[in-house]
Motif scaffolding. Structure first.
Motif, PDB file in Angstrom:
ATOM      1  N   UNK A  48       0.962  -0.933  -0.364  1.00 53.55           N
ATOM      2  CA  UNK A  48      -0.103  -0.138   0.000  1.00 53.55           C
ATOM      3  C   UNK A  48       1.340   1.578  -0.035  1.00 53.55           C
ATOM      4  N   UNK A  49       1.287   2.134  -1.094  1.00 47.00           N
ATOM      5  CA  UNK A  49       1.960   3.046  -1.189  1.00 47.00           C
ATOM      6  C   UNK A  49       1.102   4.741  -1.009  1.00 47.00           C
ATOM      7  N   UNK A  50       0.163   4.033  -0.173  1.00 50.43           N
ATOM      8  CA  UNK A  50      -0.846   5.673   0.201  1.00 50.43           C
ATOM      9  C   UNK A  50       0.410   6.226   1.966  1.00 50.43           C
ATOM     10  N   UNK A  91       0.400  -1.825  -5.089  1.00 53.65           N
ATOM     11  CA  UNK A  91       1.417  -1.333  -4.897  1.00 53.65           C
ATOM     12  C   UNK A  91       1.747   0.175  -5.634  1.00 53.65           C
ATOM     13  N   UNK A  92       0.822   0.350  -7.047  1.00 51.95           N
ATOM     14  CA  UNK A  92       1.624   0.481  -8.296  1.00 51.95           C
ATOM     15  C   UNK A  92       0.317   0.788  -8.850  1.00 51.95           C
ATOM     16  N   UNK A  93      -0.994   0.607  -8.735  1.00 51.92           N
ATOM     17  CA  UNK A  93      -2.311   0.677  -9.676  1.00 51.92           C
ATOM     18  C   UNK A  93      -3.486   0.938  -9.579  1.00 51.92           C
ATOM     19  N   UNK A  94      -2.971   1.284  -7.511  1.00 52.75           N
ATOM     20  CA  UNK A  94      -4.845   1.343  -6.897  1.00 52.75           C
ATOM     21  C   UNK A  94      -4.484   2.631  -7.063  1.00 52.75           C
ATOM     22  N   UNK A  95      -6.388   3.083  -6.788  1.00 51.04           N
ATOM     23  CA  UNK A  95      -6.307   4.185  -6.224  1.00 51.04           C
ATOM     24  C   UNK A  95      -7.032   4.673  -5.295  1.00 51.04           C
ATOM     25  N   UNK A 153       2.219   1.503 -14.200  1.00 52.29           N
ATOM     26  CA  UNK A 153       2.576   1.728 -12.728  1.00 52.29           C
ATOM     27  C   UNK A 153       2.748   3.423 -12.429  1.00 52.29           C
ATOM     28  N   UNK A 154       1.936   3.685 -11.385  1.00 54.37           N
ATOM     29  CA  UNK A 154       1.548   5.019 -10.427  1.00 54.37           C
ATOM     30  C   UNK A 154       0.912   6.092 -12.002  1.00 54.37           C
ATOM     31  N   UNK A 155      -0.010   5.778 -13.116  1.00 58.64           N
ATOM     32  CA  UNK A 155      -0.552   6.059 -13.556  1.00 58.64           C
ATOM     33  C   UNK A 155      -2.091   5.822 -13.045  1.00 58.64           C
ATOM     34  N   UNK A 156      -2.539   7.100 -12.346  1.00 56.45           N
ATOM     35  CA  UNK A 156      -3.517   7.259 -11.337  1.00 56.45           C
ATOM     36  C   UNK A 156      -4.248   8.657 -11.054  1.00 56.45           C
ATOM     37  N   UNK A 157      -4.453   9.463 -13.115  1.00 52.33           N
ATOM     38  CA  UNK A 157      -4.699  10.373 -12.229  1.00 52.33           C
ATOM     39  C   UNK A 157      -6.321  10.609 -12.475  1.00 52.33           C
TER      40      UNK A 157
END
Lengths: 665, 665
Positions: free
Chosen positions: A611-613, B302-306, B323-327
Motif C-alpha cells: 500500500x503506497x499511500x 503498490x503501483x496501480x490502485x487508487x 505503474x503510478x498512472x493514477x489520474x
C-alpha cells in the motif's frame, strides 16, 4: 528560380487564396520559399521519403485497390475496416500537389509526383460515378447507400479532402484533371443537400467539407460552394446527427456553432470545423462567426492546451478534456489535431492580424506537430504524450511511445505530408502595405512591395537576419513578430544600428519598422534563447509542483537514454537553484541543442509495501533509499523524442518542495 | 432464525464452498448474518429496490425478450447491441438466489424472488439447445455459429455467470432447476473444448468461466469441471486469441498466467481470471498459481490502485494503466472492477490467511465498490472517478459523474446486486480452531466452535463489541483484525478489562485472543477514528502536492455543494496546520459523519490570458485574485458523492507549498 517580389496579384498559390473582397487583416504572402534550416531539412525528407513512401503505403494498405474496385478494374474485397480510406489518397494527392508547387523540388521528384498524380486522377475519375458521387466504401460495400450514414460514413469528409487536393493541384500546376473530379462531386453534394424539398437536411459526422468548399469557391468563383459551406456551418448543432456512442459533443452537434462557449468533443472534428468557420467569415463578413472562433480559440488555449500546443486529453473519443484536464501521460494530442490547430490558428491570424495566433502557430509547429514525424520522414506517431512512464505498456492499440511506418487509421501521415509540403505559405503574410514575417525560417519571402531574404539558424540560435532584396519603392512597413516567450528579451538593429526604445517597441507582439527600404538594407532581430523553466497553470492538477524546460520556441523533454545509468525518470527532481546550460550538439539527432540542469533522484518511498499511500506529517523515517547526489540532467527538444529508444520520457519534472513529508505504512 | 453456532459442516452456503481438501489457511465462516448498520441498510435497499427493479430493467432492455426469442416464444429482433446480454440475467439470478439465502429476507420478497427465479429458470431451460448450448446472441443472430468468435463472443463468460447463478440457487434453496441448465451447458463446453482431436483449443476473451467451473466442481463433485478450469487457465497467454483492437494484454493473452509480472489489460477480465487462478490453486494445490496471484495482487496494490481501492486508469480499453498512472479525473475504476477486486482479494485472504487482503477488502468495499450504487438502491455509476472538474462534460458515453438507472452495457448493476446479496459471507472466516472476524458489521457470526454477536456503529464509530453467544468448549482463538490504518491507534478489552501490551499485540494485523470462551464473554475493540490526512505515492504524478482526507476505513471527498458559496473546488487549498474535525450528521445522506478542515482558495492565476503557462521564478506580481480568507471545508464519505447534485468533486486536495512562484505572460 527566385520568388517574385512584387506580384501584381495578392493571391497566394497556397492553401488559402482569399478573394479580393475577403475580410481579413492579413493575407498570405504572395511568395514564400524555405531554403535552409530545420524546416528545409524536414521538408526535404518529406519530399524525398515521406511522400514517395506514402504512395507505396497506400498501395500496401489497399486504398488504391479500393479505388480500382470502384472503377471495376480489380476484384476482391474492400481493404481496410474504415469508411474513409479514400481520404488518405486525397491527402496524399494534396501533399504531392503542394510539393510540385515548391521551386526547390528536384526534377526527378517532380516527374515522379506528376506521374503519380496523373495516374491517381485518372483512377479517381474512373471510380467516380456518373452523377459525381465518389466514395469507395459505399460504392463497393454498400452499393445504393448514399448519405444515409452521415454520422460515421465520412462521405462529405472525403469529399472535402478530395476538393482540397484538387484545389492544390490546380493552383500549383494549372491542371484540371483532379479539379474536374472534385467539382463533379461538389456539384452533386450541392444538389443533394439543403433544406428544400427532396434535399438532405444533414451534416457530416466529421467536419472538413466546410473549409474545402470555401476554397473551392475561391478557386472557381462559384458562389454556391461558399453558400453550401455556410449552410453546413449553420445546420450544425441542431441535432441532425444521432447521439452516437460518445454523445453529440463528439461531433459538435450539441449546440449551434455561434452559441458554443468552449471547444468540445473530438479535437480534429472541432478544429476542422472552426477552420471552416473562419473561412466562411472571411468570405461573407459574418462577424458572429469570427467572434465564435476567437472565443473558442482563447478558451482552448487558456484551459485545454498542452505546453506543446497539442490538444486532446482523451484517448477514448480522441476528444478535448474538461478545462485543465491535461494529464501528461494520457495526453492523446493526436498529430492530426496539431495540424488542425495550425490550420485554425493560421486562419485566425490572417483574419485578425493578432500576433498571439502566430505565437500559437509557432508553438504547435515546433512541438506538438513536429513530434509527429521522424527526422528521416519514415515514421510517425499518432499520439504525442508528454510523459512515457517506466513500465509503459505498448500494445494498447494507440502505438503510444514508438514511431510507426503507417497506421490502420492512417489519417496522420498524409496530413503531416500536406502540411510540410505547403509550409512556406504559413511563414509570412502581408498587410496591404508591406510584408509581415510572423515565422522565422531561412528563405525568401515577398509581398506587397517588399521582397526579403531571411537567414537564420532559428530555432537553434536567436539571430534572424532579414535582407531586403527588392522593393517597389515608397514608405513601407516591414513587420516582424517578437515571440511571446521573448518579450523583454530581444533587440533589433537596422543596418547594424541598434534601434532605441521608441522604435524597437513591440505592439501586441508586432515590431513594425516603417522605412523607405532599399535593396541591401538589413534588419537583425536578436532573440534571447537562454533556456528557461516554465510553470503549469495553477489548476492543471496533473503537473502540479513541476516545471518544464523551454528554450526559444522549443519545449524540451528528458529521455531515459540521456541520463546517467541507473537514474529512473520517475524519481527525477529538478534543482531550481542552479542555472540551466545549453550546448550545441551538431552530431546529435541531426544537429540540435541540448539543455542541462542540475537534478537528483528522490527517495521513491517503499516499493515493497503493498500500500503506497502514507500518513501526512507523521514522524518517523521514510522507507526507501535516500535522495541521490546531484547530477547533470540532459534535456532534448520534445519533437526529437523517441528517435533512439522506446524508453521513458517526460516534459514536466517535479521540483523539490512539491511533496509532503510523509511516512509509509 | 439465529445463525447455527456449531455447524458440523465446514461448508459455507455462500459463494465459496471449499472442499474438505482445499489448501486454504482460512475458510468462510459457516454462518454469517448482517443485522444492522451501514451494510444492513444497503442490503435492505438491495433486496427491496435494486433486485426487484433489476428484473424490470431486464424486461425493458430486452434481455428477457432475447431469451424468449431463443425459446421460440417471441418474434422480433435481438435486443441490445452486445453479445453478452444474457449475463445480466444470470447475474440477476445469482443475486436473487443469494437473497433467498438470507434469513432476514421478508416473506413477500422471498415469494416474489422465488417466483421470478422459477419463471426465468424455465425460460432458460426452454431457450437452451438440446446439446446444452445457451447464448441468445448467437442462437438468434448467428444461428450455427458457436465458439468461433471467442474474442468478443462472451459465450464462456455467459456460461460462467449462468453456473454461478445456478450454484447460488442450489446452495440457498436446494433447487436443481437452474443447476440442471448450467450443468448441461458446462458438460457441453467440457466436451467441445480441449487439446484433443475435434476439440476447440481456445479460451474466452473475457475470463469468468474459470472461477465458475471450480465452484461447479465444489457443488457437484464433478472433477472434470475443475480440470477444465485449470485447462482454461493453462491455455491463456499462448496467443490463442487474436491481437484485437487493444492488443493481447487486453484479455491477458500476452503471457502465460504463471509468467506474468504485473496485472495488465482490461481490469475486470484480469481480476476475474485471478479469482479463478486462486480457486484452481485451492483445489489443486498448484502453488505456482498462488504465487502468481500474490505477486500480481501486490504489484497492483503498490503501483496501480487508487486510494478508494478502485482500479483501472484507462477509459479507452477499461484497462489498468502503467505503474503510478493514477489520474483522478480520468480514473475509470469501473464498479465491476471493484467487485472483481473484492472477489480476488477475498480468495487470497482465505488461501493465505494474511490480514493485508482483509485490509484491502475493507477499503474496496467501503469506497470503490460502495460508491457504485446509490443509497436508495435505484441508481448506479459505471465509472468512479476521484475528481469531477468544474466544467465537466457529461455526455461522453461513460455517464461519469452522475447516477443512472441502467446502462446500455449493464454489467455493473446486477454485479452490485449479487455482491450485496452475498456480502455476509465476506465478513468472517474460520481457521480450523476458531472464528476470525476480518470485517466489522453488526450481526451474528459462527464457525469452528464459536458463535458471536457483533454490535457496532462501524464505520461511523470505532467501537466494535463482540459478545460470545455459544461455544463448543475448550480453548479457542477468537481473532480480530486491526485495520492497517489503525495500527498503533487501537485498544482492546475483554470483559471490560483492557488487555496489556503482551496480549493486545497484532501480529501482521491479527489480534488473536485465545481463551476458554464462555457465552456472555465480551470483547471490545476500540479503533481510533480521528480523521487523518493521507499522502500519495511519490511517483503518482497526477496528485503530487495533494493530500486526501480519510477517517477510519472511509476515504472522503469534497463536493461543491458542501462548500461556501463562490468557492471553486479547482482553487481549493488545504491548510495542513490546522486540526481536522468530525461531526456526526444523522440527517445528512442517510446519516453520516462529515470531516471539517481549514482551507482557502488559491489565486487561480489569470484566466484572461490565452496562454496559462508561466515563467518560473520570475519577479513581478501574479495576476488574478489574491488568496481568499481561510474557511471551513467540509468533506463527506466518497461513497456518498453525487447524491445531491451533479457538481464538482475531488478526493485529492492540493496543500500550500505545492506550487512554484510564477508569473503569467
Amino acid at each position: 528560380m527566385e520568388a517574385q517580389p512584387t506580384s501584381a496579384s495578392p493571391v497566394s498559390a497556397g492553401p488559402l487564396a482569399l478573394t479580393a473582397g475577403a475580410r481579413t487583416v492579413l493575407r498570405p504572402a504572395a511568395a514564400a520559399r524555405i531554403t535552409g534550416g530545420l524546416w528545409e531539412a524536414r521538408r526535404t525528407a518529406n519530399a524525398h521519403r515521406s511522400i514517395p513512401g506514402g504512395y507505396d503505403r497506400l498501395e500496401e494498405a489497399g486504398n488504391l485497390h479500393n479505388l480500382r474496385l470502384a472503377a471495376g478494374e480489380a476484384d476482391g474485397e474492400y481493404a481496410g475496416d474504415l469508411p474513409f480510406m479514400d481520404s488518405d489518397v486525397h491527402k496524399w494527392l494534396e501533399a504531392a500537389a503542394w510539393q510540385l508547387g515548391d521551386p526547390g523540388t528536384t526534377a526527378a521528384t517532380s516527374a515522379e509526383l506528376t506521374g503519380r498524380i496523373a495516374e491517381l486522377a485518372g483512377l479517381l475519375a474512373r471510380a467516380q460515378q456518373s452523377d459525381g458521387y465518389l466514395q469507395t466504401h459505399f460504392q463497393v460495400r454498400k452499393p445504393g447507400v448514399r448519405f444515409e450514414e452521415l454520422d460515421w460514413g465520412h462521405e462529405l469528409y472525403c469529399a472535402g479532402h478530395l476538393i482540397q487536393a484538387a484545389v492544390a493541384h490546380a493552383r500549383t500546376t494549372g491542371g484540371s484533371e483532379l479539379l474536374d473530379v472534385a467539382r463533379r462531386f461538389a456539384d452533386h453534394i450541392d444538389e443533394r443537400f439543403g433544406t428544400g424539398e427532396n434535399r438532405i437536411d444533414g451534416i457530416c459526422g466529421h467536419p472538413e467539407i466546410e473549409t474545402a468548399l470555401v476554397e473551392l469557391y475561391r478557386c472557381t468563383g462559384e458562389r454556391r460552394h461558399l453558400d453550401r459551406a455556410r449552410w453546413f456551418v449553420d445546420r450544425r448543432g441542431h441535432g441532425l446527427l444521432p447521439e452516437g456512442r460518445f454523445g453529440s459533443r463528439y461531433w459538435q452537434d450539441h449546440v449551434p456553432v455561434r452559441e458554443a462557449d468552449a471547444v468540445a468533443g473530438h479535437s480534429v472534428r472541432q478544429l476542422y470545423l472552426l477552420a471552416g468557420v473562419v473561412d466562411v467569415y472571411a468570405e461573407t463578413g459574418d462577424r458572429t462567426l469570427l467572434e465564435t472562433a476567437e472565443r473558442l480559440w482563447e478558451e482552448m488555449g487558456a484551459t485545454r492546451t498542452y505546453l506543446t500546443g497539442g490538444v486532446g486529453s482523451h484517448h477514448k473519443d480522441e476528444a478535448f478534456g474538461d478545462p485543465y484536464e491535461l494529464p501528461p501521460e494520457r495526453a492523446y494530442t493526436e498529430t492530426c489535431a496539431a495540424i488542425a490547430s495550425v490550420m485554425f490558428g493560421w486562419r485566425l491570424l490572417l483574419a485578425t492580424g493578432r500576433a498571439r495566433y502566430a505565437d500559437h502557430l509557432e508553438r504547435v509547429l515546433f512541438n506538438g506537430f513536429l513530434s509527429g514525424v521522424s527526422l528521416d520522414g519514415e515514421r510517425y506517431v499518432y499520439v504525442n504524450p508528454l510523459q512515457v512512464r517506466d513500465g509503459h505498456e505498448r500494445d494498447d492499440g494507440d502505438h503510444t511511445a514508438f514511431r510507426t511506418r503507417w497506421f490502420r487509421c492512417a489519417c496522420c501521415p498524409p496530413n503531416v505530408m500536406r502540411l510540410l509540403a505547403s509550409l512556406p505559405h504559413y511563414m509570412a503574410a502581408a498587410d496591404g502595405e508591406g510584408l509581415v514575417l510572423h515565422q522565422y525560417a531561412t528563405g525568401t519571402y515577398a509581398s506587397d512591395g517588399i521582397a526579403v531574404r531571411v537567414s537564420t539558424d532559428y530555432p537553434w540560435r536567436g539571430r534572424v537576419e532579414v535582407s531586403i532584396t527588392e522593393t517597389a519603392g515608397g514608405d513601407r512597413p516591414l513587420t516582424l513578430r517578437v515571440p511571446h516567450w521573448a518579450r523583454g528579451r530581444w533587440s533589433v538593429s537596422v543596418a547594424g544600428e541598434p534601434l532605441g526604445p521608441d522604435e524597437a517597441r513591440d505592439e501586441d507582439g508586432w515590431l513594425r519598422l516603417r522605412r523607405r527600404w532599399q535593396p541591401g538594407d538589413t534588419v537583425v532581430l536578436d532573440l534571447d534563447l537562454a533556456p528557461r523553466l516554465t510553470t503549469p497553470p495553477e489548476r492543471a492538477d496533473a503537473v502540479r509542483g513541476c516545471v518544464a524546460v523551454e528554450r526559444g520556441p522549443l519545449v524540451y523533454c528528458v529521455e531515459q537514454v540521456d541520463q546517467p545509468a541507473g537514474t529512473r525518470l520517475e524519481d527525477l527532481r529538478l534543482d531550481t537553484g542552479h542555472a540551466l546550460t545549453s550546448e550545441e550538439r551538431p552530431g546529435l539527432l541531426g544537429g540540435t541543442v541540448t539543455v542541462g540542469a542540475t537534478a537528483h533522484t528522490a527517495a521513491p518511498g517503499s516499493s515493497t509495501s503493498w500500500w503506497p499511500y502514507g500518513r501526512y506529517g507523521e514522524s518517523g523515517e521514510r522507507t526507501g533509499e535516500a535522495p541521490g547526489e546531484p547530477f547533470e540532467m540532459t534535456a532534448v527538444p520534445y519533437h526529437l523524442w523517441a528517435h533512439r529508444e522506446h524508453g521513458p520520457m517526460r516534459v514536466w519534472i517535479p521540483v523539490d518542495g512539491s511533496r509532503s513529508d510523509a511516512v509509509r505504512d
